[in-house]
Design a protein around this motif. Structure first.
Motif, PDB file in Angstrom:
ATOM      1  N   LEU A   1      90.696  59.281  95.839  1.00 33.77           N
ATOM      2  CA  LEU A   1      91.465  59.901  94.766  1.00 33.77           C
ATOM      3  C   LEU A   1      90.576  60.842  93.938  1.00 33.77           C
ATOM      4  CD1 LEU A   1      94.309  60.012  93.642  1.00 33.77           C
ATOM      5  CD2 LEU A   1      93.722  58.120  92.108  1.00 33.77           C
ATOM      6  N   MET A   2      89.339  60.443  93.746  1.00 36.08           N
ATOM      7  CA  MET A   2      88.395  61.309  93.024  1.00 36.08           C
ATOM      8  C   MET A   2      88.131  62.595  93.807  1.00 36.08           C
ATOM      9  SD  MET A   2      85.526  58.786  91.536  1.00 36.08           S
ATOM     10  CE  MET A   2      85.805  57.794  90.107  1.00 36.08           C
ATOM     11  N   ARG A   3      88.017  62.472  95.123  1.00 40.66           N
ATOM     12  CA  ARG A   3      87.811  63.681  95.945  1.00 40.66           C
ATOM     13  C   ARG A   3      88.995  64.620  95.804  1.00 40.66           C
ATOM     14  NH1 ARG A   3      85.203  60.200  99.412  1.00 40.66           N
ATOM     15  NH2 ARG A   3      87.026  59.734 100.661  1.00 40.66           N
ATOM     16  N   PHE A   4      90.209  64.053  95.785  1.00 41.28           N
ATOM     17  CA  PHE A   4      91.406  64.875  95.629  1.00 41.28           C
ATOM     18  C   PHE A   4      91.356  65.660  94.309  1.00 41.28           C
ATOM     19  CE2 PHE A   4      95.744  65.474  94.053  1.00 41.28           C
ATOM     20  CZ  PHE A   4      96.287  66.205  95.096  1.00 41.28           C
ATOM     21  N   PHE A   5      90.907  65.004  93.239  1.00 39.96           N
ATOM     22  CA  PHE A   5      90.831  65.656  91.932  1.00 39.96           C
ATOM     23  C   PHE A   5      89.482  66.361  91.702  1.00 39.96           C
ATOM     24  CE2 PHE A   5      94.331  62.733  91.061  1.00 39.96           C
ATOM     25  CZ  PHE A   5      95.184  63.540  90.349  1.00 39.96           C
ATOM     26  N   LYS A   6      88.600  66.304  92.703  1.00 40.08           N
ATOM     27  CA  LYS A   6      87.261  66.922  92.619  1.00 40.08           C
ATOM     28  C   LYS A   6      86.465  66.368  91.423  1.00 40.08           C
ATOM     29  CE  LYS A   6      88.448  71.181  95.005  1.00 40.08           C
ATOM     30  NZ  LYS A   6      89.798  71.053  95.441  1.00 40.08           N
ATOM     31  N   LEU A   7      86.471  65.032  91.312  1.00 38.46           N
ATOM     32  CA  LEU A   7      85.756  64.343  90.242  1.00 38.46           C
ATOM     33  C   LEU A   7      84.723  63.393  90.831  1.00 38.46           C
ATOM     34  CD1 LEU A   7      88.802  63.322  88.012  1.00 38.46           C
ATOM     35  CD2 LEU A   7      87.225  65.214  87.599  1.00 38.46           C
ATOM     36  N   HIS A   8      83.752  63.025  90.018  1.00 38.73           N
ATOM     37  CA  HIS A   8      82.746  62.026  90.382  1.00 38.73           C
ATOM     38  C   HIS A   8      82.637  61.004  89.262  1.00 38.73           C
ATOM     39  CE1 HIS A   8      81.301  65.252  93.066  1.00 38.73           C
ATOM     40  NE2 HIS A   8      80.762  64.265  93.775  1.00 38.73           N
ATOM     41  N   LYS A   9      82.177  59.813  89.635  1.00 42.47           N
ATOM     42  CA  LYS A   9      81.822  58.807  88.650  1.00 42.47           C
ATOM     43  C   LYS A   9      80.295  58.700  88.675  1.00 42.47           C
ATOM     44  CE  LYS A   9      83.881  54.778  88.690  1.00 42.47           C
ATOM     45  NZ  LYS A   9      84.216  53.379  89.024  1.00 42.47           N
ATOM     46  N   LEU A  10      79.676  58.777  87.520  1.00 47.35           N
ATOM     47  CA  LEU A  10      78.227  58.626  87.381  1.00 47.35           C
ATOM     48  C   LEU A  10      77.973  57.244  86.803  1.00 47.35           C
ATOM     49  CD1 LEU A  10      75.349  59.885  87.396  1.00 47.35           C
ATOM     50  CD2 LEU A  10      75.820  60.672  85.071  1.00 47.35           C
ATOM     51  N   THR A  11      77.260  56.397  87.555  1.00 48.28           N
ATOM     52  CA  THR A  11      76.932  55.066  87.048  1.00 48.28           C
ATOM     53  C   THR A  11      75.452  55.033  86.690  1.00 48.28           C
ATOM     54  OG1 THR A  11      76.463  54.183  89.246  1.00 48.28           O
ATOM     55  CG2 THR A  11      78.714  53.939  88.417  1.00 48.28           C
ATOM     56  N   ILE A  12      75.154  54.334  85.596  1.00 46.04           N
ATOM     57  CA  ILE A  12      73.783  54.275  85.087  1.00 46.04           C
ATOM     58  C   ILE A  12      73.375  52.816  84.971  1.00 46.04           C
ATOM     59  CG2 ILE A  12      72.299  54.843  83.122  1.00 46.04           C
ATOM     60  CD1 ILE A  12      74.480  57.127  82.605  1.00 46.04           C
ATOM     61  N   GLU A  13      72.291  52.476  85.646  1.00 44.15           N
ATOM     62  CA  GLU A  13      71.742  51.123  85.578  1.00 44.15           C
ATOM     63  C   GLU A  13      70.383  51.182  84.900  1.00 44.15           C
ATOM     64  OE1 GLU A  13      71.850  49.151  89.362  1.00 44.15           O
ATOM     65  OE2 GLU A  13      73.902  49.803  89.742  1.00 44.15           O
ATOM     66  N   THR A  14      70.068  50.101  84.188  1.00 45.33           N
ATOM     67  CA  THR A  14      68.813  50.072  83.441  1.00 45.33           C
ATOM     68  C   THR A  14      68.011  48.828  83.779  1.00 45.33           C
ATOM     69  OG1 THR A  14      69.815  48.917  81.572  1.00 45.33           O
ATOM     70  CG2 THR A  14      69.796  51.319  81.481  1.00 45.33           C
ATOM     71  N   ALA A  15      66.716  48.908  83.479  1.00 45.08           N
ATOM     72  CA  ALA A  15      65.844  47.754  83.625  1.00 45.08           C
ATOM     73  C   ALA A  15      66.228  46.732  82.571  1.00 45.08           C
ATOM     74  CB  ALA A  15      64.386  48.175  83.446  1.00 45.08           C
ATOM     75  N   GLY A  16      66.334  45.492  82.976  1.00 39.99           N
ATOM     76  CA  GLY A  16      66.614  44.427  82.032  1.00 39.99           C
ATOM     77  C   GLY A  16      68.068  44.260  81.660  1.00 39.99           C
ATOM     78  N   GLN A  17      68.973  44.991  82.287  1.00 41.98           N
ATOM     79  CA  GLN A  17      70.388  44.824  81.939  1.00 41.98           C
ATOM     80  C   GLN A  17      70.873  43.498  82.511  1.00 41.98           C
ATOM     81  OE1 GLN A  17      71.928  48.257  84.093  1.00 41.98           O
ATOM     82  NE2 GLN A  17      73.448  46.986  85.055  1.00 41.98           N
ATOM     83  N   SER A  18      71.784  42.872  81.806  1.00 45.85           N
ATOM     84  CA  SER A  18      72.321  41.601  82.268  1.00 45.85           C
ATOM     85  C   SER A  18      73.659  41.839  82.953  1.00 45.85           C
ATOM     86  CB  SER A  18      72.489  40.643  81.089  1.00 45.85           C
ATOM     87  OG  SER A  18      73.360  41.210  80.142  1.00 45.85           O
ATOM     88  N   GLY A  19      73.968  40.992  83.885  1.00 48.68           N
ATOM     89  CA  GLY A  19      75.244  41.095  84.586  1.00 48.68           C
ATOM     90  C   GLY A  19      75.164  42.019  85.785  1.00 48.68           C
ATOM     91  N   ASN A  20      76.248  41.997  86.547  1.00 49.03           N
ATOM     92  CA  ASN A  20      76.315  42.834  87.744  1.00 49.03           C
ATOM     93  C   ASN A  20      76.940  44.176  87.398  1.00 49.03           C
ATOM     94  OD1 ASN A  20      75.294  40.790  89.327  1.00 49.03           O
ATOM     95  ND2 ASN A  20      77.314  39.967  89.805  1.00 49.03           N
ATOM     96  N   GLY A  21      76.679  45.149  88.235  1.00 51.62           N
ATOM     97  CA  GLY A  21      77.279  46.460  88.051  1.00 51.62           C
ATOM     98  C   GLY A  21      76.493  47.329  87.099  1.00 51.62           C
ATOM     99  N   ALA A  22      77.037  48.489  86.869  1.00 52.47           N
ATOM    100  CA  ALA A  22      76.359  49.487  86.057  1.00 52.47           C
ATOM    101  C   ALA A  22      76.504  49.181  84.571  1.00 52.47           C
ATOM    102  CB  ALA A  22      76.934  50.866  86.354  1.00 52.47           C
TER     103      ALA A  22
END
Length: 182
Positions: free
Chosen positions: A96-117
């Motif tokens: 769906l993002m390709r259809f709308f020509k969009l991207h999602k930018l995810t940012i991960e950091t050192a020491g973050q808790s939990g899963n995912g960005a």
């Protein structure tokens, strides 16, 4: 909130079609469910209004030392991520993002808790350029840091002191055991 040492390098802008992208999934579900078709009369105007308000309240800026992300309608949140703590910045683009020509930018950091960005930003205009600027500024910060020679010397002296303490404790223990045996 900019001080003399920090300057804004880039203010991110969001794509004009981002609201249509966010409206589409529920619209498709309502159409496919047939009973949801009457709900479209509510969803499309209300959803459009609140999604547009949300997008208008979103801002992302790259400064010389951090990334600041603000968003929310009822509950406003501001995330400040020091650039030297960023460990990964991934670009994601589903069908769906390709259809709308969009991207999602995810940012991960050192020491973050939990899963995912830690942060997820959808619809930044020229997202590849924005990501490159963040990574370039992160690299500049890392190069500007003082050398670690002093830290290495401190580590060596701490190890030496710990070895001396360990040897002293072993002597005390040996004397204590020797006195018990007498």
């Amino acid at each position: 909130m900019e001080n003399n040492q920090e300057r804004i390098i880039k203010q991110a802008h969001f794509a004009d079609n981002l609201s249509r992208y966010w409206l589409t999934p529920l619209t498709i579900i309502l159409i496919l469910s047939i009973v949801g078709i009457p709900l479209l009369l509510l969803w499309l105007p209300l959803g459009s209004y609140f999604i547009q308000r949300y997008i208008n309240n979103m801002s992302t800026e790259l400064t010389s030392k951090k990334l600041v992300v603000r968003k929310g309608i009822f509950t406003r949140t501001e995330n400040t991520v020091p650039l030297d703590k960023i460990t990964d910045m991934a670009l994601i683009q589903g069908p769906l993002m390709r259809f709308f020509k969009l991207h999602k930018l995810t940012i991960e950091t050192a020491g973050q808790s939990g899963n995912g960005a830690l942060l997820s930003l959808t619809g930044i205009v020229d997202v590849e350029e924005f990501r490159s600027l963040v990574l370039e500024q992160k690299e500049k910060l890392n190069q500007a840091k003082p050398s670690n020679n002093q830290d290495e010397n401190n580590d060596a002296s701490v190890i030496s002191i710990l070895q001396q303490i360990s040897a002293t404790l072993e002597r005390i223990e040996a004397n204590t055991n020797h006195n018990k045996n007498d």
